[in-house]
Design a protein around this motif. Structure first.
Motif, PDB file in Angstrom:
ATOM      1  N   CYS A 165       0.841  -1.200   0.000  1.00 60.09           N
ATOM      2  CA  CYS A 165       0.000   0.000   0.000  1.00 60.09           C
ATOM      3  C   CYS A 165       0.873   1.246   0.000  1.00 60.09           C
ATOM      4  O   CYS A 165       0.533   2.251  -0.644  1.00 60.09           O
ATOM      5  CB  CYS A 165      -0.988  -0.003   1.161  1.00 60.09           C
ATOM      6  N   LEU A 166       2.018   1.194   0.696  1.00 57.37           N
ATOM      7  CA  LEU A 166       2.941   2.326   0.679  1.00 57.37           C
ATOM      8  C   LEU A 166       3.602   2.464  -0.696  1.00 57.37           C
ATOM      9  O   LEU A 166       3.794   3.575  -1.195  1.00 57.37           O
ATOM     10  CB  LEU A 166       3.995   2.158   1.773  1.00 57.37           C
TER      11      LEU A 166
ATOM     12  N   SER B 240       0.059   3.976  -8.051  1.00 56.08           N
ATOM     13  CA  SER B 240      -0.336   2.810  -8.839  1.00 56.08           C
ATOM     14  C   SER B 240      -1.701   2.294  -8.394  1.00 56.08           C
ATOM     15  O   SER B 240      -1.826   1.699  -7.308  1.00 56.08           O
ATOM     16  CB  SER B 240       0.714   1.699  -8.691  1.00 56.08           C
ATOM     17  N   VAL B 241      -2.695   2.498  -9.218  1.00 57.23           N
ATOM     18  CA  VAL B 241      -4.032   1.997  -8.915  1.00 57.23           C
ATOM     19  C   VAL B 241      -4.072   0.465  -8.950  1.00 57.23           C
ATOM     20  O   VAL B 241      -4.680  -0.154  -8.064  1.00 57.23           O
ATOM     21  CB  VAL B 241      -5.068   2.599  -9.883  1.00 57.23           C
ATOM     22  N   PRO B 242      -3.437  -0.208  -9.936  1.00 57.92           N
ATOM     23  CA  PRO B 242      -3.453  -1.672  -9.933  1.00 57.92           C
ATOM     24  C   PRO B 242      -2.863  -2.270  -8.653  1.00 57.92           C
ATOM     25  O   PRO B 242      -3.400  -3.244  -8.110  1.00 57.92           O
ATOM     26  CB  PRO B 242      -2.606  -2.039 -11.157  1.00 57.92           C
ATOM     27  N   LEU B 243      -1.763  -1.691  -8.169  1.00 57.35           N
ATOM     28  CA  LEU B 243      -1.165  -2.206  -6.938  1.00 57.35           C
ATOM     29  C   LEU B 243      -2.074  -1.945  -5.742  1.00 57.35           C
ATOM     30  O   LEU B 243      -2.209  -2.792  -4.856  1.00 57.35           O
ATOM     31  CB  LEU B 243       0.204  -1.561  -6.712  1.00 57.35           C
ATOM     32  N   ALA B 244      -2.730  -0.808  -5.724  1.00 56.48           N
ATOM     33  CA  ALA B 244      -3.677  -0.508  -4.647  1.00 56.48           C
ATOM     34  C   ALA B 244      -4.840  -1.504  -4.656  1.00 56.48           C
ATOM     35  O   ALA B 244      -5.286  -1.966  -3.602  1.00 56.48           O
ATOM     36  CB  ALA B 244      -4.199   0.922  -4.799  1.00 56.48           C
ATOM     37  N   ARG B 245      -5.318  -1.830  -5.841  1.00 58.25           N
ATOM     38  CA  ARG B 245      -6.418  -2.803  -5.938  1.00 58.25           C
ATOM     39  C   ARG B 245      -5.949  -4.196  -5.487  1.00 58.25           C
ATOM     40  O   ARG B 245      -6.732  -4.967  -4.913  1.00 58.25           O
ATOM     41  CB  ARG B 245      -6.950  -2.848  -7.365  1.00 58.25           C
ATOM     42  N   LYS B 246      -4.705  -4.523  -5.744  1.00 62.65           N
ATOM     43  CA  LYS B 246      -4.154  -5.803  -5.295  1.00 62.65           C
ATOM     44  C   LYS B 246      -4.169  -5.878  -3.767  1.00 62.65           C
ATOM     45  O   LYS B 246      -4.514  -6.915  -3.193  1.00 62.65           O
ATOM     46  CB  LYS B 246      -2.724  -5.963  -5.814  1.00 62.65           C
TER      47      LYS B 246
END
Length: 206
Positions: A133-134, A141-147
């Motif tokens: 999340c950090l 990065s929206v994809p990483l946030a969604r992950k």
């Protein structure tokens, strides 16, 4: 955007990342204290909490100063608003790490109470969510946030498993109730840390 606003926003992001790194280290230490029954490490976690609290207050003041002086709009305003929310979530994660440290310090050292089987994968998933999340904040990065948001279900499932295991343990052996309750509390704190990591991921998307 003026160069002064840009400089202040960059400084704000840097300070928030420094706080995030400190909080992440605190969570890792609290987990180590719990798994290894290390009261000395638990003490480090507990004694470090005022530093995190102080940094959280300073970052909040910096956010309010930017809002008052620059009156940002659009993306800049959303960025400052997200920083305020992330700052609060990080402080709460620090408090939860202290809760885990306190439970670790209270565990009896002479009794080989088994670590709940689902606790280790839960810890790994929670620390991964916090790190990711950090990273999603740094990279926007929206994809990483969604992950990160998707991974919360795994932590919730582990917490339910831990609850079931500890309830059965207490039923089998009343002498283990005290330590079982400590592990239950630690599991709940981990579940809440994952919730705050999810909050941060949602703020990145916002």
């Amino acid at each position: 955007m003026t160069k002064h606003l840009r400089a202040d926003l960059e400084r704000l992001q840097k300070r928030l990342l420094i706080l995030g790194a400190r909080v992440e280290d605190t969570v890792r230490k609290s987990i180590e204290a719990l798994m290894e029954r290390r009261a000395d490490i638990a003490t480090q976690v507990i004694e470090g909490d005022p530093t995190i609290d102080g940094e959280e207050v300073e970052i909040e003041e910096e956010c309010l100063k930017i809002l008052a002086l620059h009156q940002p709009v659009a993306n800049d305003l959303r960025f400052v608003a997200a920083c305020l929310k992330i700052n609060s979530d990080l402080e709460r994660i620090g408090d939860l790490a202290v809760n885990i440290g306190e439970r670790a310090a209270s565990l009896r050292r002479t009794i080989g109470f088994p670590v709940p089987p689902a606790l280790r994968p839960m810890m790994e998933a929670t620390t991964r969510m916090l790190r990711e999340c950090l990273d999603s904040f740094v990279k926007q990065s929206v994809p990483l946030a969604r992950k990160v948001m998707a991974e919360d279900a795994q932590v919730d499932a582990c917490n339910r498993t831990n609850i079931g295991e500890m309830v059965q343990m207490m039923k089998r052996d009343s002498d283990q109730v005290e330590d079982a309750l400590l592990f239950l509390s630690a599991s709940k704190s981990l579940e809440r840390i994952a919730d705050h990591a999810t909050n941060i991921a949602e703020d990145v998307i916002y």
